[in-house]
Each structure stands twice: as C-alpha cells, then as structure tokens.
Design a protein around this motif. Structure first.
Motif, short mmCIF file in Angstrom:
data_model
loop_
_atom_site.label_atom_id
_atom_site.label_comp_id
_atom_site.label_asym_id
_atom_site.label_seq_id
_atom_site.Cartn_x
_atom_site.Cartn_y
_atom_site.Cartn_z
N LYS A 7 0.81 -1.22 0.00
CA LYS A 7 0.00 0.00 0.00
C LYS A 7 0.85 1.28 0.00
O LYS A 7 0.42 2.32 -0.46
N VAL A 8 2.08 1.18 0.52
CA VAL A 8 2.93 2.37 0.65
C VAL A 8 4.22 2.18 -0.16
O VAL A 8 4.95 1.21 0.04
N THR A 9 4.46 3.11 -1.08
CA THR A 9 5.73 3.13 -1.82
C THR A 9 6.58 4.26 -1.27
O THR A 9 6.15 5.42 -1.25
N ILE A 10 7.75 3.91 -0.78
CA ILE A 10 8.69 4.92 -0.27
C ILE A 10 9.53 5.42 -1.44
O ILE A 10 10.15 4.64 -2.16
N ILE A 11 9.51 6.73 -1.64
CA ILE A 11 10.20 7.35 -2.77
C ILE A 11 11.53 7.93 -2.30
O ILE A 11 11.56 8.79 -1.42
N LEU A 12 12.62 7.43 -2.88
CA LEU A 12 13.95 7.95 -2.55
C LEU A 12 14.49 8.71 -3.75
O LEU A 12 14.76 8.13 -4.80
N ARG A 13 14.65 10.01 -3.58
CA ARG A 13 15.09 10.88 -4.68
C ARG A 13 16.42 11.53 -4.33
O ARG A 13 16.55 12.20 -3.31
N GLY A 14 17.42 11.29 -5.18
CA GLY A 14 18.69 11.99 -5.03
C GLY A 14 19.69 11.34 -4.09
O GLY A 14 20.68 11.96 -3.72
N TYR A 15 19.43 10.07 -3.71
CA TYR A 15 20.34 9.40 -2.78
C TYR A 15 21.23 8.39 -3.50
O TYR A 15 20.86 7.85 -4.54
N ASN A 16 22.41 8.15 -2.92
CA ASN A 16 23.33 7.19 -3.53
C ASN A 16 23.05 5.77 -3.02
O ASN A 16 22.20 5.55 -2.15
N TYR A 17 23.79 4.81 -3.55
CA TYR A 17 23.56 3.40 -3.22
C TYR A 17 23.64 3.13 -1.72
O TYR A 17 22.77 2.46 -1.15
N GLU A 18 24.67 3.65 -1.06
CA GLU A 18 24.85 3.37 0.38
C GLU A 18 23.68 3.92 1.19
O GLU A 18 23.22 3.28 2.15
N GLN A 19 23.19 5.09 0.80
CA GLN A 19 22.06 5.70 1.51
C GLN A 19 20.77 4.89 1.30
O GLN A 19 20.00 4.66 2.24
N VAL A 20 20.57 4.45 0.06
CA VAL A 20 19.39 3.62 -0.24
C VAL A 20 19.48 2.29 0.51
O VAL A 20 18.49 1.82 1.08
#
Length: 206
Positions: A7-20
């Motif tokens: 139900k919930v999609t978390i959107i990660l914008r502008g982060y690098n691999y380690e942060q994701v």
C-alpha cells in the motif's frame, strides 16, 4: 499482480547506493507494507537500482521513478526495476512493453480523461499526481462515474494525511519526505530512520 503490491511506496530521490541500502536495512522484514522507488534523477541510479534489486528484490518490490520516456523505462527495467512510476501519462508503447516484460506500470494522471485513457491502455496502477493539489475527495469523486480503479496518491502525502487518502478511495500512496527525515537518509542515521518508521507505522497501520 497489483493485488499484492504494498500500500505504501517509499520514494527515494537523489540518494546514492549506500544511503538507499541503509533505508532497505531499516525496512527489513516489512515487504508486505512497503515498496521502494528509486527516482532516475539520483546519482549513478542504474547501478543503484541494479545492486538494490539484486540484494533485496526477492523480498521487496524495487522500482524506478521519474520515468519520462521509452529509453528511461528500458534502462530502468534492464537494470532490474520491477515496477516503473512516472509523474506523466506514459505512452501506450511503454505500457505494452511493461506488460510484455511483466513489469508493473504506474503512470501519472491528473484528470478523469487521463485516468480513463491510462486504464484502457493497460496501466496496472494509476498515480494521481500531484495528489495534494487535486485533494483527497478527488479519489472517491472520480470513481463514482468511472468505477473502482487502482489509484495511488503521490505528491504532498505526509504522515498526517496518508490515512485520509486511504479513507477517500486511494488504494496506494507514494511518500517521499513525508516519512523519513532527509538528513537521516543522507547521514545514514539508522536510529533516526527507525524512529520515523515507527511513528509512521503507529499512525498508518495501527
């Protein structure tokens, strides 16, 4: 396929691999509740999508966001994205390619006409964007004449209004800064990320 989509999609914008990767570690075991969207306007994004989908794709839906063209869609799918999202109405060609490759498509719409066109062209879930601009009532209002539709609210979704989007006819939400503190993601602050997630879950899933 969309029936078991979280139900919930978390959107990660502008982060690098380690942060994701840090966010994924915080989400461990919560694949029933969350999918993860990595937007294409992030650094070295295809490598990030590739690595994250290999590491977590068996349990989590890992997708690509801000897909604007056939080239974007092809690159994202080749990198390992299991679903694609867009702020715009994707072409029939892109939607058909997703069907052929068994990739979930979530194109964007803002009017009843766009929603209906996307439904007829085979979109799996239709992203209403920006959701906060059209308002929560929009979701129930357009389904009165058009029938039940798989709609995702994206744009201005927060901890405080997520539940009311669900109550007003949205099946899904996409949430960016409304769930995690940006600084916590940037500094990979696991304690802060876990606290934010707990706060969100207590409000939305309890």
């Amino acid at each position: 396929m969309e029936n078991n989509f979280p139900k919930v999609t978390i959107i990660l914008r502008g982060y690098n691999y380690e942060q994701v990767k840090t966010v994924m570690d915080v989400l461990k075991g919560k694949h029933d509740h969350y999918a993860l969207e990595i937007t294409l306007n992030s650094p070295d994004v295809l490598t990030t999508i590739n690595k994250i989908s290999k590491e977590y794709g068996n349990n989590f839906y890992i997708g690509a966001g801000t897909v604007l063209s056939l080239e974007d869609a092809t690159n994202a799918i080749d990198a390992g994205a299991q679903f694609i999202l867009s702020p715009i109405k994707l072409s029939k060609e892109i939607l058909e390619m997703c069907k052929q490759k068994n990739i979930l498509s979530i194109p964007g719409a803002m009017t009843p006409t766009e929603v209906m066109e996307l439904k007829m062209n085979g979109a799996d879930i239709i992203k209403i964007f920006p959701a906060n601009t059209v308002g929560k009532k929009f979701f129930n209002d357009i389904q009165a004449p058009l029938g039940k539709l798989p709609l995702m609210a994206v744009g201005g979704v927060t901890l405080d209004n997520t539940v009311s989007f669900f109550e007003n006819g949205a099946d899904y939400v996409g949430i960016a800064s409304g769930i995690f503190n940006k600084e916590d993601v940037l500094t990979q602050n696991i304690k802060g990320l876990k606290e934010s997630l707990l706060l969100f879950e207590n409000k939305v899933f309890k």
